[in-house]
Design a protein around this motif. Structure first.
Motif, PDB file in Angstrom:
ATOM      1  N   UNK A 157       0.817  -1.215   0.000  1.00 51.52           N
ATOM      2  CA  UNK A 157       0.000   0.000   0.000  1.00 51.52           C
ATOM      3  C   UNK A 157       0.854   1.270   0.000  1.00 51.52           C
ATOM      4  N   UNK A 158       0.177   2.389  -0.146  1.00 58.48           N
ATOM      5  CA  UNK A 158       0.810   3.711  -0.088  1.00 58.48           C
ATOM      6  C   UNK A 158       0.561   4.299   1.299  1.00 58.48           C
ATOM      7  N   UNK A 159       1.579   4.900   1.883  1.00 59.80           N
ATOM      8  CA  UNK A 159       1.387   5.650   3.124  1.00 59.80           C
ATOM      9  C   UNK A 159       1.667   7.117   2.842  1.00 59.80           C
ATOM     10  N   UNK A 160       0.896   7.988   3.459  1.00 55.63           N
ATOM     11  CA  UNK A 160       1.049   9.425   3.201  1.00 55.63           C
ATOM     12  C   UNK A 160       1.760  10.095   4.367  1.00 55.63           C
ATOM     13  N   UNK A 161       2.681  10.981   4.052  1.00 57.95           N
ATOM     14  CA  UNK A 161       3.411  11.663   5.124  1.00 57.95           C
ATOM     15  C   UNK A 161       2.534  12.729   5.774  1.00 57.95           C
ATOM     16  N   UNK A 162       2.856  13.030   7.001  1.00 61.47           N
ATOM     17  CA  UNK A 162       2.160  14.089   7.729  1.00 61.47           C
ATOM     18  C   UNK A 162       2.297  15.416   6.991  1.00 61.47           C
ATOM     19  N   UNK A 163       3.476  15.682   6.443  1.00 62.36           N
ATOM     20  CA  UNK A 163       3.727  16.941   5.743  1.00 62.36           C
ATOM     21  C   UNK A 163       2.781  17.092   4.554  1.00 62.36           C
ATOM     22  N   UNK A 164       2.613  16.004   3.793  1.00 62.17           N
ATOM     23  CA  UNK A 164       1.762  16.054   2.607  1.00 62.17           C
ATOM     24  C   UNK A 164       0.291  16.202   3.005  1.00 62.17           C
ATOM     25  N   UNK A 165      -0.109  15.505   4.052  1.00 62.55           N
ATOM     26  CA  UNK A 165      -1.510  15.570   4.501  1.00 62.55           C
ATOM     27  C   UNK A 165      -1.841  16.970   5.020  1.00 62.55           C
ATOM     28  N   UNK A 166      -0.947  17.566   5.750  1.00 63.32           N
ATOM     29  CA  UNK A 166      -1.146  18.919   6.294  1.00 63.32           C
ATOM     30  C   UNK A 166      -1.462  19.892   5.163  1.00 63.32           C
ATOM     31  N   UNK A 167      -0.760  19.726   4.046  1.00 64.73           N
ATOM     32  CA  UNK A 167      -0.930  20.615   2.907  1.00 64.73           C
ATOM     33  C   UNK A 167      -2.171  20.237   2.096  1.00 64.73           C
ATOM     34  N   UNK A 168      -2.307  18.962   1.746  1.00 66.36           N
ATOM     35  CA  UNK A 168      -3.402  18.539   0.874  1.00 66.36           C
ATOM     36  C   UNK A 168      -4.759  18.662   1.559  1.00 66.36           C
ATOM     37  N   UNK A 169      -4.780  18.565   2.868  1.00 63.97           N
ATOM     38  CA  UNK A 169      -6.051  18.728   3.597  1.00 63.97           C
ATOM     39  C   UNK A 169      -6.296  20.202   3.948  1.00 63.97           C
ATOM     40  N   UNK A 170      -5.444  21.060   3.404  1.00 63.52           N
ATOM     41  CA  UNK A 170      -5.591  22.518   3.531  1.00 63.52           C
ATOM     42  C   UNK A 170      -5.657  22.972   4.994  1.00 63.52           C
ATOM     43  N   UNK A 171      -4.725  22.423   5.778  1.00 62.39           N
ATOM     44  CA  UNK A 171      -4.613  22.856   7.174  1.00 62.39           C
ATOM     45  C   UNK A 171      -3.580  23.988   7.250  1.00 62.39           C
ATOM     46  N   UNK A 172      -2.542  23.850   6.438  1.00 63.95           N
ATOM     47  CA  UNK A 172      -1.496  24.864   6.387  1.00 63.95           C
ATOM     48  C   UNK A 172      -0.420  24.384   5.443  1.00 63.95           C
ATOM     49  N   UNK A 173       0.769  24.982   5.511  1.00 64.86           N
ATOM     50  CA  UNK A 173       1.823  24.490   4.620  1.00 64.86           C
ATOM     51  C   UNK A 173       3.206  24.672   5.214  1.00 64.86           C
ATOM     52  N   UNK A 174       4.110  23.790   4.766  1.00 60.81           N
ATOM     53  CA  UNK A 174       5.520  23.972   5.095  1.00 60.81           C
ATOM     54  C   UNK A 174       5.965  23.387   6.418  1.00 60.81           C
ATOM     55  N   UNK A 175       5.206  22.438   6.996  1.00 62.45           N
ATOM     56  CA  UNK A 175       5.707  21.829   8.238  1.00 62.45           C
ATOM     57  C   UNK A 175       6.808  20.820   7.931  1.00 62.45           C
ATOM     58  N   UNK A 176       7.679  20.630   8.905  1.00 62.02           N
ATOM     59  CA  UNK A 176       8.640  19.519   8.881  1.00 62.02           C
ATOM     60  C   UNK A 176       8.578  18.894  10.253  1.00 62.02           C
ATOM     61  N   UNK A 177       8.011  17.719  10.331  1.00 67.43           N
ATOM     62  CA  UNK A 177       7.839  17.078  11.626  1.00 67.43           C
ATOM     63  C   UNK A 177       6.558  17.548  12.291  1.00 67.43           C
ATOM     64  N   UNK A 178       6.384  17.146  13.536  1.00 66.67           N
ATOM     65  CA  UNK A 178       5.085  17.314  14.195  1.00 66.67           C
ATOM     66  C   UNK A 178       5.171  18.049  15.527  1.00 66.67           C
ATOM     67  N   UNK A 179       6.203  18.880  15.711  1.00 68.05           N
ATOM     68  CA  UNK A 179       6.229  19.611  16.977  1.00 68.05           C
ATOM     69  C   UNK A 179       5.127  20.660  16.977  1.00 68.05           C
ATOM     70  N   UNK A 180       4.525  20.825  18.165  1.00 68.47           N
ATOM     71  CA  UNK A 180       3.306  21.622  18.269  1.00 68.47           C
ATOM     72  C   UNK A 180       3.523  23.064  17.822  1.00 68.47           C
ATOM     73  N   UNK A 181       4.670  23.611  18.152  1.00 68.60           N
ATOM     74  CA  UNK A 181       4.933  25.002  17.770  1.00 68.60           C
ATOM     75  C   UNK A 181       4.952  25.154  16.251  1.00 68.60           C
ATOM     76  N   UNK A 182       5.651  24.230  15.587  1.00 68.76           N
ATOM     77  CA  UNK A 182       5.713  24.264  14.122  1.00 68.76           C
ATOM     78  C   UNK A 182       4.335  24.140  13.507  1.00 68.76           C
TER      79      UNK A 182
END
Lengths: 330, 330
Positions: free
Chosen positions: A137-162
């Protein structure tokens, strides 16, 4: 029926007991599949357990789906409501939101709908085919989901501040709780649409005609099946469907009462302007299709994950009002 | 508290409304994981949708688990009860039985337990790691499961006549409904035990001390964690645990009240005689461990899937009585 008197952010009846006349689950659809001529191995399946001879040759069930059902003690309607999730997700997306608020499952249950919470074929409790059948199967990265789900853009990793910094300003998605959404994501395939559609058709065969509330990839399944088997649908509510059925022949009928809901920031997205254009063409051809663009109503900041956004109860209320107008008053 | 006055095959209170003060779900445990240097592809994820650039490099969440919670309006006890499934299965195994009877989830809810229905890490709504991390999973054939779960032997395929003919005579498993159990099976890995244990530890950290009702592979996880973190457990009920914790040092403490339940036809099985021998050694070393061998009580024919067997309500009643004796009366 009105939800306007409820406290903002609170589901109708929240706090009161939720009484069910029944709850349970089942798998439906799919078919037995036999594999042969594959090599035999031996594996210990539990630390300290006895080795098990693993012979992959034999019979599997492939393509089934899973549905949990919750039936209120005092149902609103004889028609059930089904929740169909999007790609890379499971029925969990309709439960508690990532930041811990009641989800749409509880909302519609408290409105009195007999509700089916579904895991489409290939994911969640539906299970998936042995590796030999569908490949990896295909797995989607958090970075791609953040952008494609129109939450925001340009994250690297999942720290709350970022996450908070890179979320769109005024966005409704609870960005600080995004890691809880990432934990919900499951791997997916890109070539199993017909398997999934067949399983949903089997589900509707079992449940009878339903209101289907569907999202993204699930929106495409809902609209496609409603076109093919209109007698199985009383209404479709498609949250940002990933695609609409192709209807190249001008006379193609689509007469199921349908509401398509669109969130915000579509203009600046890489993919959504063309999806929206096709949705508008679809609605223009079929008078039974309403489009509800939230920003055009003055409701701004919604991401692709409308059922998780901070104003998810407000959006659910709009769905309930539309359903009441289309179904319950007639 | 007695279940003896209930109608056979009927859960206490069945037919009456089940009132919940809350229900919801969450994911817990696991950790963010970054992948890099993997090739980029482009895929259409929904027929008619826009191609999506698939860059597998980035962040994932790996090793989380999923729990649904159902809290009765009038709880029996301040201690919650958790249902931990076995290998190749999900929380669905505790819901409606393959032949359509209410499962143990409903049974314990109707007894008044705050209940968590869990999907262990790696399966069901918990999701699983990208292919690059754990490699391909193992899938088990229906033929192998029919034999290893001691339902019967020698089936080829899933036709109802064959299933009924090849089931053990007097067996409690509803063999004609075996295909519905096969549809519940999900692929699994053989090297993820530590990941799963950590996720369960995170769950218990969140829920607080619990009664854990666990099965097969889950039984091994329950007993192992109860030995390591006894303060997180009020009791363990392990249905045919696939293994018991190794305690090579004679003084190893295990003092959580524990009930291990064994079904029938262990003598003639390829693996179960040695597992049972280890279970008996474990119980002999630790006075807090009771063994309940159903055939020795005159209850015959039980398979490995005790919560699905025809007498599943009777077995649940024995569990409830033991819990009442150990916990509720003290």
């Amino acid at each position: 029926m009105s939800i306007d008197r409820e406290q903002p952010g609170m589901a109708p009846g929240e706090g009161a007991a939720l009484c069910l006349r029944d709850m349970g689950a089942f798998h439906v659809g799919g078919a037995a599949l036999s594999l042969s001529d594959l090599p035999i191995t031996k594996k210990v399946l539990a630390a300290g357990g006895e080795p098990v001879r693993m012979d992959p040759n034999g019979t599997y069930w492939v393509g089934q789906m899973y549905a949990q059902y919750f039936f209120p003690a005092q149902p609103l309607s004889s028609v059930p409501l089904q929740l169909w999730h999007g790609g890379g997700l499971t029925g969990a997306c309709w439960e508690t939101t990532p930041d811990g608020r009641p989800g749409w499952l509880n909302y519609f249950l408290r409105q009195g709908w007999d509700t089916y919470l579904c895991d489409a074929a290939e994911r969640g409790r539906a299970g998936y085919a042995p590796d030999h059948v569908w490949g990896a199967p295909i797995s989607q990265t958090a970075e791609s989901v953040f952008e494609r789900f129109r939450i925001g853009e340009g994250i690297h990793g999942l720290d709350e501040q970022g996450l908070t910094q890179h979320a769109f300003r005024g966005g409704q998605f609870p960005a600080h709780a995004f890691p809880s959404m990432v934990r919900q994501m499951v791997p997916r395939w890109a070539h199993t649409d017909s398997v999934i559609l067949e399983a949903y058709a089997s589900l509707l065969e079992r449940t009878g005609p339903s209101v289907v509330v569907c999202h993204s990839q699930g929106g495409m399944f809902g609209l496609t099946l409603a076109m093919a088997q209109p007698d199985k649908f009383r209404a479709v509510v498609a949250l940002e469907p990933a695609a609409v059925p192709a209807s190249s022949e001008p006379g193609t009928l689509y007469d199921v009462p349908t509401l398509i809901i669109l969130g915000d920031r579509i203009e600046t997205d890489a993919r959504w302007p063309s999806i929206r254009a096709r949705i508008r063409e679809f609605a223009a051809r079929h008078p039974s299709v309403d489009i509800l663009s939230l920003p055009e109503l003055g409701i701004t900041g919604n991401s692709h994950m409308l059922m998780m956004d901070a104003n998810s109860q407000q959006v659910a209320g709009l769905v309930q009002q539309w359903l009441a107008r289309k179904l319950l008053s007639s």
